[in-house]
Design a protein around this motif. Structure first.
Motif, PDB file in Angstrom:
ATOM      1  N   VAL A  95       0.833  -1.203   0.000  1.00 54.60           N
ATOM      2  CA  VAL A  95       0.000   0.000   0.000  1.00 54.60           C
ATOM      3  C   VAL A  95       0.869   1.254   0.000  1.00 54.60           C
ATOM      4  O   VAL A  95       0.634   2.215  -0.752  1.00 54.60           O
ATOM      5  CB  VAL A  95      -0.942  -0.019   1.222  1.00 54.60           C
ATOM      6  CG1 VAL A  95      -1.658   1.315   1.382  1.00 54.60           C
ATOM      7  CG2 VAL A  95      -1.964  -1.126   1.082  1.00 54.60           C
ATOM      8  N   ALA A  96       1.903   1.262   0.866  1.00 53.95           N
ATOM      9  CA  ALA A  96       2.798   2.419   0.916  1.00 53.95           C
ATOM     10  C   ALA A  96       3.528   2.619  -0.412  1.00 53.95           C
ATOM     11  O   ALA A  96       3.684   3.752  -0.899  1.00 53.95           O
ATOM     12  CB  ALA A  96       3.805   2.237   2.057  1.00 53.95           C
ATOM     13  N   GLY A  97       3.968   1.519  -1.039  1.00 54.41           N
ATOM     14  CA  GLY A  97       4.678   1.645  -2.314  1.00 54.41           C
ATOM     15  C   GLY A  97       3.802   2.188  -3.428  1.00 54.41           C
ATOM     16  O   GLY A  97       4.217   3.072  -4.199  1.00 54.41           O
ATOM     17  N   ILE A  98       2.580   1.697  -3.543  1.00 55.59           N
ATOM     18  CA  ILE A  98       1.681   2.155  -4.616  1.00 55.59           C
ATOM     19  C   ILE A  98       1.296   3.614  -4.405  1.00 55.59           C
ATOM     20  O   ILE A  98       1.241   4.413  -5.353  1.00 55.59           O
ATOM     21  CB  ILE A  98       0.443   1.244  -4.668  1.00 55.59           C
ATOM     22  CG1 ILE A  98       0.853  -0.168  -5.098  1.00 55.59           C
ATOM     23  CG2 ILE A  98      -0.596   1.795  -5.627  1.00 55.59           C
ATOM     24  CD1 ILE A  98      -0.260  -1.179  -5.032  1.00 55.59           C
ATOM     25  N   LEU A  99       1.022   4.003  -3.146  1.00 51.73           N
ATOM     26  CA  LEU A  99       0.704   5.412  -2.884  1.00 51.73           C
ATOM     27  C   LEU A  99       1.892   6.317  -3.209  1.00 51.73           C
ATOM     28  O   LEU A  99       1.719   7.441  -3.709  1.00 51.73           O
ATOM     29  CB  LEU A  99       0.298   5.587  -1.421  1.00 51.73           C
ATOM     30  CG  LEU A  99      -1.083   5.063  -1.030  1.00 51.73           C
ATOM     31  CD1 LEU A  99      -1.323   5.240   0.462  1.00 51.73           C
ATOM     32  CD2 LEU A  99      -2.177   5.776  -1.821  1.00 51.73           C
ATOM     33  N   GLY A 100       3.105   5.832  -2.924  1.00 52.96           N
ATOM     34  CA  GLY A 100       4.291   6.631  -3.268  1.00 52.96           C
ATOM     35  C   GLY A 100       4.405   6.865  -4.759  1.00 52.96           C
ATOM     36  O   GLY A 100       4.809   7.949  -5.208  1.00 52.96           O
ATOM     37  N   LEU A 101       4.056   5.869  -5.586  1.00 52.93           N
ATOM     38  CA  LEU A 101       4.072   6.054  -7.039  1.00 52.93           C
ATOM     39  C   LEU A 101       2.981   7.014  -7.497  1.00 52.93           C
ATOM     40  O   LEU A 101       3.192   7.841  -8.398  1.00 52.93           O
ATOM     41  CB  LEU A 101       3.918   4.699  -7.733  1.00 52.93           C
ATOM     42  CG  LEU A 101       5.062   3.688  -7.531  1.00 52.93           C
ATOM     43  CD1 LEU A 101       4.717   2.369  -8.202  1.00 52.93           C
ATOM     44  CD2 LEU A 101       6.365   4.250  -8.108  1.00 52.93           C
ATOM     45  N   LEU A 102       1.793   6.919  -6.888  1.00 53.37           N
ATOM     46  CA  LEU A 102       0.695   7.804  -7.279  1.00 53.37           C
ATOM     47  C   LEU A 102       1.010   9.269  -6.976  1.00 53.37           C
ATOM     48  O   LEU A 102       0.496  10.167  -7.650  1.00 53.37           O
ATOM     49  CB  LEU A 102      -0.588   7.398  -6.546  1.00 53.37           C
ATOM     50  CG  LEU A 102      -1.252   6.086  -6.973  1.00 53.37           C
ATOM     51  CD1 LEU A 102      -2.476   5.794  -6.101  1.00 53.37           C
ATOM     52  CD2 LEU A 102      -1.687   6.159  -8.438  1.00 53.37           C
ATOM     53  N   ALA A 103       1.834   9.526  -5.962  1.00 56.31           N
ATOM     54  CA  ALA A 103       2.108  10.912  -5.563  1.00 56.31           C
ATOM     55  C   ALA A 103       2.812  11.710  -6.662  1.00 56.31           C
ATOM     56  O   ALA A 103       2.711  12.947  -6.697  1.00 56.31           O
ATOM     57  CB  ALA A 103       2.947  10.920  -4.290  1.00 56.31           C
ATOM     58  N   PHE A 104       3.534  11.015  -7.557  1.00 52.73           N
ATOM     59  CA  PHE A 104       4.305  11.726  -8.580  1.00 52.73           C
ATOM     60  C   PHE A 104       3.593  11.769  -9.935  1.00 52.73           C
ATOM     61  O   PHE A 104       4.183  12.206 -10.918  1.00 52.73           O
ATOM     62  CB  PHE A 104       5.677  11.062  -8.736  1.00 52.73           C
ATOM     63  CG  PHE A 104       6.517  11.164  -7.489  1.00 52.73           C
ATOM     64  CD1 PHE A 104       7.182  12.345  -7.179  1.00 52.73           C
ATOM     65  CD2 PHE A 104       6.610  10.090  -6.616  1.00 52.73           C
ATOM     66  CE1 PHE A 104       7.951  12.435  -6.017  1.00 52.73           C
ATOM     67  CE2 PHE A 104       7.367  10.188  -5.462  1.00 52.73           C
ATOM     68  CZ  PHE A 104       8.038  11.365  -5.155  1.00 52.73           C
ATOM     69  N   PRO A 140       1.128  13.411 -12.603  1.00 54.92           N
ATOM     70  CA  PRO A 140       0.769  14.829 -12.823  1.00 54.92           C
ATOM     71  C   PRO A 140      -0.649  15.122 -12.336  1.00 54.92           C
ATOM     72  O   PRO A 140      -1.578  14.356 -12.585  1.00 54.92           O
ATOM     73  CB  PRO A 140       0.875  14.994 -14.340  1.00 54.92           C
ATOM     74  CG  PRO A 140       1.769  13.887 -14.794  1.00 54.92           C
ATOM     75  CD  PRO A 140       1.525  12.750 -13.860  1.00 54.92           C
ATOM     76  N   GLY A 141      -0.803  16.224 -11.636  1.00 52.22           N
ATOM     77  CA  GLY A 141      -2.108  16.660 -11.166  1.00 52.22           C
ATOM     78  C   GLY A 141      -2.533  16.104  -9.827  1.00 52.22           C
ATOM     79  O   GLY A 141      -3.554  16.525  -9.263  1.00 52.22           O
ATOM     80  N   MET A 142      -1.812  15.179  -9.287  1.00 49.83           N
ATOM     81  CA  MET A 142      -2.171  14.582  -8.000  1.00 49.83           C
ATOM     82  C   MET A 142      -1.733  15.492  -6.849  1.00 49.83           C
ATOM     83  O   MET A 142      -0.700  16.161  -6.952  1.00 49.83           O
ATOM     84  CB  MET A 142      -1.519  13.203  -7.841  1.00 49.83           C
ATOM     85  CG  MET A 142      -2.135  12.123  -8.694  1.00 49.83           C
ATOM     86  SD  MET A 142      -3.766  11.676  -8.075  1.00 49.83           S
ATOM     87  CE  MET A 142      -4.176  10.328  -9.173  1.00 49.83           C
ATOM     88  N   PRO A 143      -2.501  15.482  -5.725  1.00 51.75           N
ATOM     89  CA  PRO A 143      -2.063  16.234  -4.529  1.00 51.75           C
ATOM     90  C   PRO A 143      -0.886  15.502  -3.862  1.00 51.75           C
ATOM     91  O   PRO A 143      -1.074  14.638  -3.005  1.00 51.75           O
ATOM     92  CB  PRO A 143      -3.304  16.256  -3.646  1.00 51.75           C
ATOM     93  CG  PRO A 143      -4.098  15.077  -4.074  1.00 51.75           C
ATOM     94  CD  PRO A 143      -3.825  14.892  -5.536  1.00 51.75           C
ATOM     95  N   THR A 144       0.306  15.908  -4.276  1.00 52.57           N
ATOM     96  CA  THR A 144       1.502  15.158  -3.890  1.00 52.57           C
ATOM     97  C   THR A 144       1.688  15.094  -2.388  1.00 52.57           C
ATOM     98  O   THR A 144       1.975  14.033  -1.817  1.00 52.57           O
ATOM     99  CB  THR A 144       2.739  15.797  -4.553  1.00 52.57           C
ATOM    100  OG1 THR A 144       2.543  15.859  -5.978  1.00 52.57           O
ATOM    101  CG2 THR A 144       3.996  14.985  -4.236  1.00 52.57           C
ATOM    102  N   ALA A 191       1.924  11.993   2.459  1.00 51.31           N
ATOM    103  CA  ALA A 191       1.641  11.836   3.895  1.00 51.31           C
ATOM    104  C   ALA A 191       0.955  10.496   4.165  1.00 51.31           C
ATOM    105  O   ALA A 191       1.283   9.791   5.130  1.00 51.31           O
ATOM    106  CB  ALA A 191       0.770  12.987   4.380  1.00 51.31           C
ATOM    107  N   ALA A 192      -0.011  10.104   3.298  1.00 51.49           N
ATOM    108  CA  ALA A 192      -0.684   8.817   3.470  1.00 51.49           C
ATOM    109  C   ALA A 192       0.283   7.664   3.259  1.00 51.49           C
ATOM    110  O   ALA A 192       0.273   6.666   3.995  1.00 51.49           O
ATOM    111  CB  ALA A 192      -1.865   8.705   2.496  1.00 51.49           C
ATOM    112  N   ALA A 193       1.183   7.785   2.237  1.00 48.36           N
ATOM    113  CA  ALA A 193       2.168   6.738   1.999  1.00 48.36           C
ATOM    114  C   ALA A 193       3.133   6.603   3.175  1.00 48.36           C
ATOM    115  O   ALA A 193       3.507   5.497   3.573  1.00 48.36           O
ATOM    116  CB  ALA A 193       2.944   7.026   0.708  1.00 48.36           C
ATOM    117  N   GLY A 194       3.520   7.757   3.751  1.00 49.09           N
ATOM    118  CA  GLY A 194       4.402   7.711   4.920  1.00 49.09           C
ATOM    119  C   GLY A 194       3.725   7.034   6.116  1.00 49.09           C
ATOM    120  O   GLY A 194       4.361   6.255   6.843  1.00 49.09           O
TER     121      GLY A 194
END
Length: 693
Positions: free
Chosen positions: A290-299, A301-305, A310-313
């Motif tokens: 879960v943490a790994g996939i959220l970390g990829l989603l953060a980068f 374009p257009g996502m609230p990084t 913070a959720a991935a952390g």
């Protein structure tokens, strides 16, 4: 003082007994009698409080039956809410023109604050809540309730049979069996009631929609016709009040629907719902990806990084903590205090198990769970069959390895007494010569420990050839189990104690309570009754028909309380039970009798024995035994059972004499043979002169 204490002590049950009828009467009052806006606020808050309490109980239940009253609670909570809807509808339509506070502050708060005073937004919010409640939660819970009720009812006979099987095998007590039957019945009733109560929730949602429509239409008509309000003003006032009233009812209804869904989807567990879910999510293997996939989603374009990082952390930190907990070594168990060598415990000198099977270390594979424990399964089968044959639950058999025994030797102990001992070969098969075998087998010669037949220990690969040659081939576990069965049957009297007799009485009490009350503890004590039943077992009379035996004892106990006299007094009533193992219904009973002069001589000897030891002169007894064995041998060779029938006065003496040579032959008196039973006399043991010759 005492009267005051008595009245206070009885006040609680009295209040509880009148609370439910009072609540039903209150529902009727809410629907019929107009109430002020202040009481309406009180009842709305009470409705929310009840819904929250029901939801909390449902979430904290460990299994559905912990909240078995839920279907009834759901019914009354729904009726209470509908009663409030009727009362609030009356207030809205009668006093709605006076302003938004005319129907109470709760409706005003839901209509003004929660939806911002915009009735269009209120209609949309109410519609969404109604869809969630009726289409998603209520429909799903209803389907689960229907399937659960169907499966529970289909499984009911199997569960009842499983309880009976455990009871017969001695795994549970009669009280435990009764409690499990009640639980199974309650479970079936619960799911059946939940299947029906889900219709209440669905009907409540539909009623909320209809009441909203009535309030809107009725309010617009009353505002414009009766109070001269403009269309916009009437819509703003009455629709806002109607939506506030609908939301006040719909929020508690949604909580009850969630509670119903949580109950019917609950799986039995030792934890509550939050504990069960938390335990199943508490794994680092869940949160690391879960943490790994959220970390990829953060980068992307257009996502609230920042938010996603913070959720991935948080997920990564949770995974790290769970991994550390999983890898933490278990806490070391505290060392036991040093033993006091000067003290001796009772467990060192007593053995609580009544039946024990001691085995040498070479036979341990027969009880190894990794190899299927072949011996243990056979011992369980022996206990189950013996319990059915004898009429009471045979005690458990404790199997233990004894280093003092030879590797392949076993020993059977009953009541602390060694009753049997032999040896088997765990890696071979025993081929028994039952008289049908031919040819010579390759192996080690032996004797069958149970019946003394000639046998041979052979390799497992030669089993098929030995079977084809007419030999009976059995494995070592069966040899031990058969020997155990034979010895337990011979020592059945040592297996029956006061506890087993009390269990027999408790089982009979449910079916014949008056008979048990007339039998024990008066006029017979439990000890005397145990002595009588053990005397019957000693003569191979099972206790399966305990009701018939108890009835005969109760009648005979009116004349005497002596155990030996009671046994002789009830035997004529049990004659049919004795002979049913010797011949069929239409088959004559094969009997041996004593010659008249010999019976007269023995009767005189018994009557002259005031000590009631019933001794027979040794030389005469030996000659009687020899004559009996000679007459019985042809019948034994043909496996034809028979009985020795004598006069009642000498039955006990003859039984003691015959037991040494023919232990399985019943000795009966003339009165024990039913009058309608045909008899075939196969031998007459001669007069004293003939015996002397």
């Amino acid at each position: 003082m005492n009267a005051g204490m008595f009245s206070m002590a009885n006040l609680g049950p009295m209040v509880r007994s009148t609370a439910l009828p009072g609540a039903i009467l209150l529902l009727v009052v809410l629907m019929v009698v107009p109430i002020p806006a202040f009481l309406l606020d009180v009842f709305f808050i009470l409705n929310i409080m009840i819904s929250l309490a029901v939801l909390m109980v449902a979430l904290n239940a460990q299994k559905p039956l912990d909240f078995s009253a839920f279907p009834t609670v759901l019914l009354f909570a729904t009726l209470f809410r509908l009663g409030l809807n009727v009362a609030s509808t009356r207030v809205v339509l009668v006093h709605g023109h006076e302003g938004e506070a005319a129907a109470g502050h709760v409706i005003e708060a839901f209509g003004s604050f929660l939806i911002g005073g915009d009735y269009v937004v209120g209609l949309l919010v109410f519609s969404i809540l109604l869809i969630i409640n009726m289409i998603v939660v209520t429909k799903g819970a209803g389907r689960v309730s229907e399937v659960s009720a169907r499966f529970t009812l289909d499984a009911l006979p199997g569960k009842q049979m499983a309880i009976d099987a455990d009871l017969n095998a001695g795994l549970i007590t009669p009280d435990e069996a009764r409690a499990r039957r009640i639980e199974v019945s309650t479970e079936a009733d619960f799911y059946g009631a939940m299947d029906g109560s889900s219709k209440f929730v669905k009907g409540d949602a539909v009623a909320g929609l209809l009441i909203l429509a009535i309030n809107i239409v009725g309010g617009l008509i009353l505002g414009m016709v009766s109070h001269g309000m403009a269309v916009g003003e009437a819509a703003q006032t009455y629709i806002l009040l109607a939506i506030g009233d609908a939301l006040v009812a719909q929020v508690p209804a949604l909580m009850l629907s969630i509670a119903a869904a949580a109950i019917v989807t609950r799986v039995k567990s030792s934890q509550d719902l939050s504990g069960q879910i938390g335990a199943q999510f508490a794994s680092h293997r869940t949160w690391t990806p879960v943490a790994g996939i959220l970390g990829l989603l953060a980068f992307l374009p257009g996502m609230p990084t920042l938010v996603i990082l913070a959720a991935a952390g948080a997920a990564g930190y949770g995974s790290y903590r769970l991994r550390a907990i999983a890898n933490r070594p278990p806490p070391a168990e505290p060392l036991p205090p040093p033993a006091d060598l000067s003290r001796i415990g009772w467990d060192e000198v007593t053995e609580n198990m009544q039946v024990m099977l001691d085995i040498g270390y070479g036979l341990v594979p027969l009880v190894d769970e990794r190899k299927g424990s072949p011996l243990m399964s056979r011992i369980t089968g022996v206990r189950r069959q013996l319990s059915k044959d004898l009429g009471f639950v045979v005690p458990q058999v404790r199997v233990r390895d004894d280093i003092n025994l030879a590797p392949f030797t076993y020993r059977i102990v009953v009541g602390g007494v060694i009753v049997g001992e032999d040896h088997v070969s765990p890696d071979e098969m025993l081929a028994l010569n039952t008289g049908q075998g031919f040819g010579r087998l390759t192996g080690k010669a032996a004797k069958d420990p149970t019946f003394g037949l000639d046998a041979t220990w052979i390799a497992p690969g030669d089993a098929d050839a030995a079977t084809g040659a007419g030999y009976l081939v059995v494995d070592p576990g069966t040899v031990i189990a058969t020997h155990l069965n034979h010895l337990l049957l011979q020592n059945a009297t040592d297996l029956l104690g006061p506890d087993e007799v009390q269990a027999l009485l408790d089982g009979l009490k449910d079916k014949a309570g008056a008979l048990v009350a007339a039998l024990c503890p008066a006029p017979l004590s439990l000890t005397t009754l145990t002595q009588i039943l053990r005397g019957l077992l000693a003569e191979n009379i099972p206790l399966k028909e305990f009701r018939r035996i108890a009835a005969a004892i109760a009648v005979a106990a009116q004349r005497t309380h002596d155990a030996d006299e009671l046994i002789e007094a009830i035997r004529p009533e049990l004659g049919a039970l004795i002979i049913q193992k010797l011949c069929g219904v239409r088959e004559p009973l094969r009997v041996m009798t004593l010659e008249g002069h010999l019976e007269a001589l023995l009767g005189q000897a018994v009557r002259s024995d005031p000590s009631r030891r019933h001794t027979i002169e040794p030389d005469l007894g030996r000659r009687i035994v020899d004559a009996l064995q000679q007459a019985a041998q042809p019948l034994l060779n043909e496996a034809k059972p028979f009985a020795l029938v004598v006069q009642p006065s000498i039955r006990i003496a003859i039984r003691k004499l015959v037991k040494t040579c023919l232990p399985d032959t019943p000795v009966m008196s003339f009165f024990e043979v039913p009058e309608d039973k045909s008899v075939e006399v196969v031998a007459v043991i001669g007069a004293p002169e003939a015996l002397a010759a």
